[in-house]
Design a protein around this motif. Sequence first.
Motif, PDB file in Angstrom:
ATOM      1  N   TYR A  66       0.824  -1.204   0.000  1.00 31.86           N
ATOM      2  CA  TYR A  66       0.000   0.000   0.000  1.00 31.86           C
ATOM      3  C   TYR A  66       0.863   1.260   0.000  1.00 31.86           C
ATOM      4  O   TYR A  66       0.519   2.241  -0.650  1.00 31.86           O
ATOM      5  CB  TYR A  66      -0.948  -0.021   1.203  1.00 31.86           C
ATOM      6  N   MET A  67       1.948   1.212   0.722  1.00 31.62           N
ATOM      7  CA  MET A  67       2.871   2.332   0.775  1.00 31.62           C
ATOM      8  C   MET A  67       3.465   2.590  -0.613  1.00 31.62           C
ATOM      9  O   MET A  67       3.600   3.740  -1.035  1.00 31.62           O
ATOM     10  CB  MET A  67       3.981   2.007   1.786  1.00 31.62           C
ATOM     11  N   GLU A  68       3.780   1.519  -1.330  1.00 31.29           N
ATOM     12  CA  GLU A  68       4.382   1.640  -2.655  1.00 31.29           C
ATOM     13  C   GLU A  68       3.366   1.970  -3.738  1.00 31.29           C
ATOM     14  O   GLU A  68       3.616   2.803  -4.606  1.00 31.29           O
ATOM     15  CB  GLU A  68       5.084   0.325  -3.024  1.00 31.29           C
ATOM     16  N   ILE A  87      -3.392   4.365   8.491  1.00 32.73           N
ATOM     17  CA  ILE A  87      -4.409   3.622   7.754  1.00 32.73           C
ATOM     18  C   ILE A  87      -3.965   3.590   6.303  1.00 32.73           C
ATOM     19  O   ILE A  87      -3.401   4.572   5.802  1.00 32.73           O
ATOM     20  CB  ILE A  87      -5.806   4.265   7.898  1.00 32.73           C
ATOM     21  N   CYS A  88      -4.162   2.462   5.658  1.00 31.45           N
ATOM     22  CA  CYS A  88      -3.810   2.351   4.251  1.00 31.45           C
ATOM     23  C   CYS A  88      -4.869   1.536   3.537  1.00 31.45           C
ATOM     24  O   CYS A  88      -5.628   0.795   4.171  1.00 31.45           O
ATOM     25  CB  CYS A  88      -2.426   1.730   4.077  1.00 31.45           C
ATOM     26  N   GLY A  89      -4.945   1.682   2.236  1.00 30.76           N
ATOM     27  CA  GLY A  89      -5.933   0.928   1.494  1.00 30.76           C
ATOM     28  C   GLY A  89      -5.819   1.137   0.006  1.00 30.76           C
ATOM     29  O   GLY A  89      -4.907   1.809  -0.479  1.00 30.76           O
ATOM     30  N   VAL A  90      -6.768   0.551  -0.699  1.00 30.26           N
ATOM     31  CA  VAL A  90      -6.893   0.735  -2.139  1.00 30.26           C
ATOM     32  C   VAL A  90      -8.352   1.057  -2.448  1.00 30.26           C
ATOM     33  O   VAL A  90      -9.251   0.670  -1.706  1.00 30.26           O
ATOM     34  CB  VAL A  90      -6.442  -0.520  -2.940  1.00 30.26           C
ATOM     35  N   ALA A  91      -8.572   1.769  -3.558  1.00 33.06           N
ATOM     36  CA  ALA A  91      -9.925   2.171  -3.931  1.00 33.06           C
ATOM     37  C   ALA A  91     -10.711   1.037  -4.572  1.00 33.06           C
ATOM     38  O   ALA A  91     -11.934   0.983  -4.438  1.00 33.06           O
ATOM     39  CB  ALA A  91      -9.869   3.373  -4.882  1.00 33.06           C
ATOM     40  N   ASP A  92     -10.035   0.133  -5.267  1.00 29.70           N
ATOM     41  CA  ASP A  92     -10.723  -0.958  -5.953  1.00 29.70           C
ATOM     42  C   ASP A  92      -9.891  -2.227  -5.821  1.00 29.70           C
ATOM     43  O   ASP A  92      -8.903  -2.413  -6.525  1.00 29.70           O
ATOM     44  CB  ASP A  92     -10.938  -0.605  -7.424  1.00 29.70           C
ATOM     45  N   THR A  93     -10.304  -3.083  -4.927  1.00 28.83           N
ATOM     46  CA  THR A  93      -9.552  -4.308  -4.631  1.00 28.83           C
ATOM     47  C   THR A  93      -9.316  -5.132  -5.886  1.00 28.83           C
ATOM     48  O   THR A  93      -8.220  -5.672  -6.081  1.00 28.83           O
ATOM     49  CB  THR A  93     -10.312  -5.136  -3.572  1.00 28.83           C
ATOM     50  N   ARG A  94     -10.300  -5.231  -6.754  1.00 31.97           N
ATOM     51  CA  ARG A  94     -10.166  -6.065  -7.956  1.00 31.97           C
ATOM     52  C   ARG A  94      -9.107  -5.554  -8.929  1.00 31.97           C
ATOM     53  O   ARG A  94      -8.632  -6.302  -9.778  1.00 31.97           O
ATOM     54  CB  ARG A  94     -11.512  -6.187  -8.667  1.00 31.97           C
TER      55      ARG A  94
END
Length: 195
Positions: A66-68, A87-94
């Motif tokens: 997520y950092m990268e 907190i970290c994440g992505v907008a669209d897992t797929r």
Amino acid sequence: MSRSPEFVVKSPAMDIVIHSLSDVGPDQRRRLCEGARGIFWDTAEVKDFSSETEREGFIYKYFSYYMEREPELFFCAFSDHQVFGYICGVADTRQHQELYRCADHIPLFDDLYGEYPAHLHINLAAESRGKGLGGRLIEALEGALRTTGEAWGLHLVTSEGARNAGFYRKNGFTHEVCRGILPEEPRMLFMGKKL
């Protein structure tokens, strides 16, 4: 360009600022990443690994990836040079097929990602818990996702019966689905929230 505004959490002792990694300079980003990495290891349930490769693979699938790949969705809560949480994440897992290969729980809930495409990981330093900071970090990530319009739902996965489930429910993650990866292992709890 910044995807989210600065968030400030006031406490009697200090002001804690929340910024994404994409909103800070290289030196500060390096310090924030080191502080967040320390919190990751302090809070990790798994600490023993058979090799350095296994250890690096573990932090990669829950933190370094997520950092990268999504620094604009990686927020740190800090004051001066101390990091209190992230907190970290992505907008669209797929759209992150690499996570399907390295994190067993990702494919397990694939049928739910149409409704809850974004996902998160969050950790706080022990002394920062119970003070509202976790909720503010979730607000920061949600604000960034809403601003870009990239996601209409957000989710996380934890263990069934985990202590943190109450915190997530309090922050609006009320769509719950339990599934197991292997019959002999504890089941995983998917918790979703509409944005």
